[in-house]
Write a protein that holds these residues in place. Structure first.
Motif, PDB file in Angstrom:
ATOM      1  N   ASN A  10     -11.627  -9.347  -2.959  1.00 42.57           N
ATOM      2  CA  ASN A  10     -11.525  -8.149  -2.690  1.00 42.57           C
ATOM      3  C   ASN A  10     -10.579  -7.699  -1.577  1.00 42.57           C
ATOM      4  O   ASN A  10     -10.508  -8.704  -0.706  1.00 42.57           O
ATOM      5  N   PRO A  11      -9.754  -6.664  -1.656  1.00 42.45           N
ATOM      6  CA  PRO A  11      -8.813  -6.593  -0.402  1.00 42.45           C
ATOM      7  C   PRO A  11      -9.402  -6.097   0.780  1.00 42.45           C
ATOM      8  O   PRO A  11      -8.466  -6.148   1.873  1.00 42.45           O
ATOM      9  N   PHE A  12     -10.584  -5.952   0.947  1.00 48.19           N
ATOM     10  CA  PHE A  12     -11.212  -5.557   2.267  1.00 48.19           C
ATOM     11  C   PHE A  12     -11.672  -6.760   2.825  1.00 48.19           C
ATOM     12  O   PHE A  12     -12.234  -6.629   4.088  1.00 48.19           O
ATOM     13  N   ALA A  13     -11.556  -8.004   2.354  1.00 47.15           N
ATOM     14  CA  ALA A  13     -12.088  -9.268   2.928  1.00 47.15           C
ATOM     15  C   ALA A  13     -11.180  -9.728   4.032  1.00 47.15           C
ATOM     16  O   ALA A  13     -10.011  -9.124   4.050  1.00 47.15           O
ATOM     17  N   LYS A  14     -11.590 -10.653   4.693  1.00 45.63           N
ATOM     18  CA  LYS A  14     -10.555 -11.128   5.676  1.00 45.63           C
ATOM     19  C   LYS A  14      -9.301 -12.000   5.178  1.00 45.63           C
ATOM     20  O   LYS A  14      -8.352 -12.074   6.000  1.00 45.63           O
ATOM     21  N   ASP A  15      -9.541 -12.112   3.917  1.00 52.13           N
ATOM     22  CA  ASP A  15      -8.226 -12.751   3.226  1.00 52.13           C
ATOM     23  C   ASP A  15      -6.906 -11.739   3.275  1.00 52.13           C
ATOM     24  O   ASP A  15      -5.981 -12.513   3.127  1.00 52.13           O
ATOM     25  N   SER A  17      -5.169 -10.149   5.721  1.00 49.74           N
ATOM     26  CA  SER A  17      -4.263 -10.516   6.694  1.00 49.74           C
ATOM     27  C   SER A  17      -3.663 -11.768   6.345  1.00 49.74           C
ATOM     28  O   SER A  17      -2.553 -12.127   6.784  1.00 49.74           O
ATOM     29  N   THR A  18      -4.556 -12.781   6.165  1.00 52.56           N
ATOM     30  CA  THR A  18      -4.148 -14.121   5.867  1.00 52.56           C
ATOM     31  C   THR A  18      -3.067 -14.115   4.890  1.00 52.56           C
ATOM     32  O   THR A  18      -2.134 -14.909   4.907  1.00 52.56           O
ATOM     33  N   LEU A  19      -3.124 -13.571   3.699  1.00 47.02           N
ATOM     34  CA  LEU A  19      -2.342 -13.379   2.506  1.00 47.02           C
ATOM     35  C   LEU A  19      -1.057 -12.949   3.014  1.00 47.02           C
ATOM     36  O   LEU A  19      -0.092 -13.618   2.863  1.00 47.02           O
ATOM     37  N   ILE A  20      -1.160 -11.833   3.842  1.00 52.24           N
ATOM     38  CA  ILE A  20       0.123 -11.279   4.374  1.00 52.24           C
ATOM     39  C   ILE A  20       0.997 -12.356   5.210  1.00 52.24           C
ATOM     40  O   ILE A  20       1.847 -12.497   5.225  1.00 52.24           O
ATOM     41  N   ASN A  21       0.219 -12.963   6.082  1.00 44.86           N
ATOM     42  CA  ASN A  21       0.728 -13.771   6.861  1.00 44.86           C
ATOM     43  C   ASN A  21       1.518 -15.314   6.223  1.00 44.86           C
ATOM     44  O   ASN A  21       2.372 -15.467   6.547  1.00 44.86           O
ATOM     45  N   LEU A  22       0.687 -15.499   5.277  1.00 43.93           N
ATOM     46  CA  LEU A  22       1.226 -16.608   4.525  1.00 43.93           C
ATOM     47  C   LEU A  22       2.604 -16.265   3.549  1.00 43.93           C
ATOM     48  O   LEU A  22       3.437 -17.115   3.482  1.00 43.93           O
ATOM     49  N   VAL A  23       2.505 -14.913   3.081  1.00 41.54           N
ATOM     50  CA  VAL A  23       3.605 -14.729   2.193  1.00 41.54           C
ATOM     51  C   VAL A  23       4.477 -14.402   3.194  1.00 41.54           C
ATOM     52  O   VAL A  23       6.028 -14.578   2.870  1.00 41.54           O
ATOM     53  N   TYR A  42      -8.507  -4.746  -6.950  1.00 37.03           N
ATOM     54  CA  TYR A  42      -8.700  -3.710  -6.242  1.00 37.03           C
ATOM     55  C   TYR A  42      -7.275  -3.720  -5.203  1.00 37.03           C
ATOM     56  O   TYR A  42      -7.364  -2.719  -4.376  1.00 37.03           O
ATOM     57  N   TYR A  43      -6.451  -4.625  -5.001  1.00 41.56           N
ATOM     58  CA  TYR A  43      -4.999  -4.746  -4.115  1.00 41.56           C
ATOM     59  C   TYR A  43      -4.290  -3.559  -4.858  1.00 41.56           C
ATOM     60  O   TYR A  43      -3.713  -3.006  -4.159  1.00 41.56           O
ATOM     61  N   LEU A  44      -4.550  -3.221  -6.298  1.00 40.53           N
ATOM     62  CA  LEU A  44      -3.588  -2.330  -6.790  1.00 40.53           C
ATOM     63  C   LEU A  44      -3.711  -1.023  -6.364  1.00 40.53           C
ATOM     64  O   LEU A  44      -2.778  -0.158  -6.231  1.00 40.53           O
ATOM     65  N   ILE A  45      -5.094  -0.548  -5.634  1.00 37.23           N
ATOM     66  CA  ILE A  45      -5.230   0.854  -5.099  1.00 37.23           C
ATOM     67  C   ILE A  45      -5.194   0.757  -3.744  1.00 37.23           C
ATOM     68  O   ILE A  45      -5.364   1.882  -3.056  1.00 37.23           O
ATOM     69  N   ARG A  46      -4.757  -0.343  -2.897  1.00 36.85           N
ATOM     70  CA  ARG A  46      -4.728  -0.390  -1.557  1.00 36.85           C
ATOM     71  C   ARG A  46      -3.262  -0.293  -1.115  1.00 36.85           C
ATOM     72  O   ARG A  46      -2.358  -0.992  -1.478  1.00 36.85           O
ATOM     73  N   PRO A  47      -2.868   0.887  -0.568  1.00 35.63           N
ATOM     74  CA  PRO A  47      -1.354   1.201  -0.181  1.00 35.63           C
ATOM     75  C   PRO A  47      -0.770   0.235   0.511  1.00 35.63           C
ATOM     76  O   PRO A  47       0.355  -0.081   0.348  1.00 35.63           O
ATOM     77  N   GLU A  48      -1.388  -0.698   1.550  1.00 35.06           N
ATOM     78  CA  GLU A  48      -0.922  -1.709   2.248  1.00 35.06           C
ATOM     79  C   GLU A  48      -0.225  -2.849   1.375  1.00 35.06           C
ATOM     80  O   GLU A  48       0.348  -3.654   2.010  1.00 35.06           O
ATOM     81  N   SER A  49      -0.736  -2.710   0.217  1.00 32.95           N
ATOM     82  CA  SER A  49      -0.270  -4.015  -0.709  1.00 32.95           C
ATOM     83  C   SER A  49       1.160  -3.828  -0.717  1.00 32.95           C
ATOM     84  O   SER A  49       1.861  -4.889  -1.239  1.00 32.95           O
ATOM     85  N   LYS A  50       1.750  -2.958  -0.679  1.00 34.76           N
ATOM     86  CA  LYS A  50       3.166  -2.738  -0.634  1.00 34.76           C
ATOM     87  C   LYS A  50       4.089  -3.829   0.355  1.00 34.76           C
ATOM     88  O   LYS A  50       4.921  -4.224   0.041  1.00 34.76           O
ATOM     89  N   ILE A  51       3.152  -4.088   1.378  1.00 45.02           N
ATOM     90  CA  ILE A  51       3.849  -4.977   2.358  1.00 45.02           C
ATOM     91  C   ILE A  51       4.255  -6.293   1.648  1.00 45.02           C
ATOM     92  O   ILE A  51       5.050  -6.787   1.879  1.00 45.02           O
ATOM     93  N   LEU A  52       3.323  -6.631   0.731  1.00 47.64           N
ATOM     94  CA  LEU A  52       3.433  -7.946   0.000  1.00 47.64           C
ATOM     95  C   LEU A  52       4.935  -7.863  -0.586  1.00 47.64           C
ATOM     96  O   LEU A  52       5.608  -9.013  -0.712  1.00 47.64           O
ATOM     97  N   LYS A  53       4.941  -6.904  -1.463  1.00 46.96           N
ATOM     98  CA  LYS A  53       6.107  -6.624  -1.902  1.00 46.96           C
ATOM     99  C   LYS A  53       7.424  -6.418  -1.302  1.00 46.96           C
ATOM    100  O   LYS A  53       8.651  -7.225  -1.531  1.00 46.96           O
TER     101      LYS A  53
END
Length: 100
Positions: A10-15, A17-23, A42-53
């Motif tokens: 889930n997007p609320f885990a410590k993963d 920030s790690t995912l963002i840094n790796l991308v 659940y990343y689909l409903i987290r607004p911060e996911s736009k950072i990945l895009k």
């Protein structure tokens, strides 16, 4: 190089920030895609996911997982897919990293 992340946590885990840094780092070295399945949808409903895009990643999700979890609305930059399509994509990538 081509990099694929498979995210089932889930997007609320410590993963997150790690995912963002790796991308952020890997998108400078090649193509990056992120496939969300299981609780990862659940990343689909987290607004911060736009950072990945914004970092240049292609964002896909398992439509079945989203349906099972009641996730029906999401930003238009997410691409609907399936685990079958994921299995077909795997050989196209040089590195696959799984967050579970």
């Amino acid at each position: 190089m081509r990099f694929l992340f498979v995210v089932t946590s889930n997007p609320f885990a410590k993963d997150f920030s790690t995912l963002i840094n790796l991308v952020k780092v890997l998108s400078k070295r090649g193509d990056v895609a992120v496939f969300f399945s299981g609780n990862g949808v659940y990343y689909l409903i987290r607004p911060e996911s736009k950072i990945l895009k914004d970092l240049g990643a292609r964002l896909l999700y398992c439509a079945h997982s989203a349906h099972q979890r009641g996730v029906s609305s999401h930003a238009d930059f997410f691409e609907s897919s399936s685990t079958y399509n994921l299995s077909k994509m795997l050989p196209e990538y040089d590195k696959v990293i799984v967050f579970n």
